[in-house]
Design an enzyme around this catalytic site. Structure first.
Site, short mmCIF file in Angstrom:
data_model
loop_
_atom_site.label_atom_id
_atom_site.label_comp_id
_atom_site.label_asym_id
_atom_site.label_seq_id
_atom_site.Cartn_x
_atom_site.Cartn_y
_atom_site.Cartn_z
N GLY A 17 14.40 8.40 58.49
CA GLY A 17 13.36 8.07 57.52
C GLY A 17 13.54 8.71 56.16
O GLY A 17 12.58 8.84 55.39
N MET A 85 17.26 -0.66 62.41
CA MET A 85 18.47 -1.00 63.17
C MET A 85 18.30 -2.23 64.08
O MET A 85 19.20 -2.56 64.84
CB MET A 85 18.91 0.20 64.03
CG MET A 85 19.22 1.44 63.21
SD MET A 85 20.39 1.13 61.87
CE MET A 85 21.90 1.02 62.81
N LYS A 86 17.14 -2.88 64.01
CA LYS A 86 16.99 -4.13 64.78
C LYS A 86 17.34 -5.30 63.87
O LYS A 86 17.06 -5.25 62.67
CB LYS A 86 15.53 -4.29 65.21
CG LYS A 86 15.22 -3.77 66.60
CD LYS A 86 13.81 -4.16 66.96
CE LYS A 86 13.40 -3.62 68.30
NZ LYS A 86 14.21 -4.06 69.43
N ILE A 87 17.90 -6.32 64.50
CA ILE A 87 18.21 -7.52 63.69
C ILE A 87 16.93 -8.34 63.54
O ILE A 87 16.21 -8.58 64.51
CB ILE A 87 19.33 -8.33 64.36
CG1 ILE A 87 20.62 -7.53 64.25
CG2 ILE A 87 19.47 -9.70 63.70
CD1 ILE A 87 21.82 -8.14 64.90
N ASN A 102 16.82 -4.83 52.07
CA ASN A 102 17.52 -3.92 52.98
C ASN A 102 18.46 -3.02 52.17
O ASN A 102 19.06 -3.49 51.20
CB ASN A 102 18.34 -4.72 54.00
CG ASN A 102 19.06 -3.82 54.99
OD1 ASN A 102 18.47 -2.91 55.56
ND2 ASN A 102 20.35 -4.07 55.21
N HIS A 104 21.90 -0.80 52.26
CA HIS A 104 23.12 -0.67 53.06
C HIS A 104 24.13 0.22 52.31
O HIS A 104 24.37 0.00 51.12
CB HIS A 104 23.73 -2.05 53.32
CG HIS A 104 24.93 -1.97 54.21
ND1 HIS A 104 24.83 -1.73 55.57
CD2 HIS A 104 26.25 -2.03 53.92
CE1 HIS A 104 26.04 -1.66 56.08
NE2 HIS A 104 26.93 -1.84 55.12
C1 GRF Z 1 20.89 4.80 55.65
O1 GRF Z 1 22.18 5.23 55.31
C2 GRF Z 1 20.78 3.32 55.51
O2 GRF Z 1 21.48 2.81 54.43
C3 GRF Z 1 21.41 2.85 56.79
O3 GRF Z 1 20.91 3.74 57.76
C4 GRF Z 1 20.65 5.00 57.14
C5 GRF Z 1 19.22 5.34 57.44
O4 GRF Z 1 18.90 6.67 57.09
N1 GRF Z 1 21.11 1.47 57.04
P1 GRF Z 1 17.38 7.12 56.99
O5 GRF Z 1 16.68 6.73 58.28
O6 GRF Z 1 16.77 6.45 55.81
O7 GRF Z 1 17.42 8.62 56.82
#
Ligand code: GRF
Length: 186
Positions: A17, A85-87, A102, A104
């Protein structure tokens, strides 16, 4: 650009988070109605609960259409996937019909999917961060903002750990810029 005063955000998370926390710095100007958590017991959930923003824990089998209705009933207009992390299935996207962003950690379209920083680092390729609109294709969708953090020739001076730390820090700036920008979308 004037911020759309009728808008409200839901942030979807699965992990630590830290991007959600970065976004919450904007809560005075970008109202936040809900944090949706796919993995209960994570530090992200604790952080969300501490924030005072309502938290919804997703069931293992998500009823996506019910979730759309719930979000709409709460007045949510914009969604930010911040380490979710869910699609997101096509039926959700279709029923929602509004912006979803999103974050990334790569220079999309390069290195979609998992472990993108490590993969780019090991390949000696440029590393950066991208905020894009969500479509049925994982880490596809129109790019909203993108920032290069390391060019290939600078990478050799840094360890993977250092590179990951710096890339995550860059994410926090980019998600806030993207939220501000998307808050003007109606
Ligand atoms: C981040 O690097 C985000 O880009 C990727 O997962 C990580 C999540 O980190 N998809 P957090 O939960 O925001 O600390």
């Amino acid at each position: 650009m004037a911020i759309n005063s009728a808008h409200a955000w839901a942030i979807f998370i699965s992990g630590q988070g830290s991007n959600m926390s970065a976004l919450m710095d904007l809560r005075d100007e970008c109202p936040m109605r809900l944090v949706v958590v796919s993995r209960p017991g994570t530090y992200g959930e604790l952080r969300a609960r501490r924030s005072g923003i309502p938290v919804k824990i997703l069931d293992k089998e998500v009823n996506w259409l019910e979730l759309v209705q719930e979000l709409k009933n709460m007045g949510v207009t914009h969604i930010f996937l911040a380490g979710f992390m869910k699609i997101i299935p096509p039926e959700f996207l279709k029923a929602w019909g509004r912006p979803i962003l999103n974050i990334h950690p790569s220079l999309l379209p390069k290195y979609p999917g998992l472990n993108s920083i490590e993969k780019a680092y090991n390949d000696g390729e440029a590393i950066g961060v991208t905020v894009h609109q969500v479509t049925p294709e994982v880490d596809g969708g129109a790019i909203v903002l993108q920032q290069c953090v390391y060019k290939p020739d600078t990478l050799k001076d840094y360890s993977l750990d250092e590179a990951e730390f710096t890339v995550h820090t860059a994410e926090y700036q980019l998600v806030r810029r993207a939220m501000r920008r998307a808050s003007c979308w109606t």
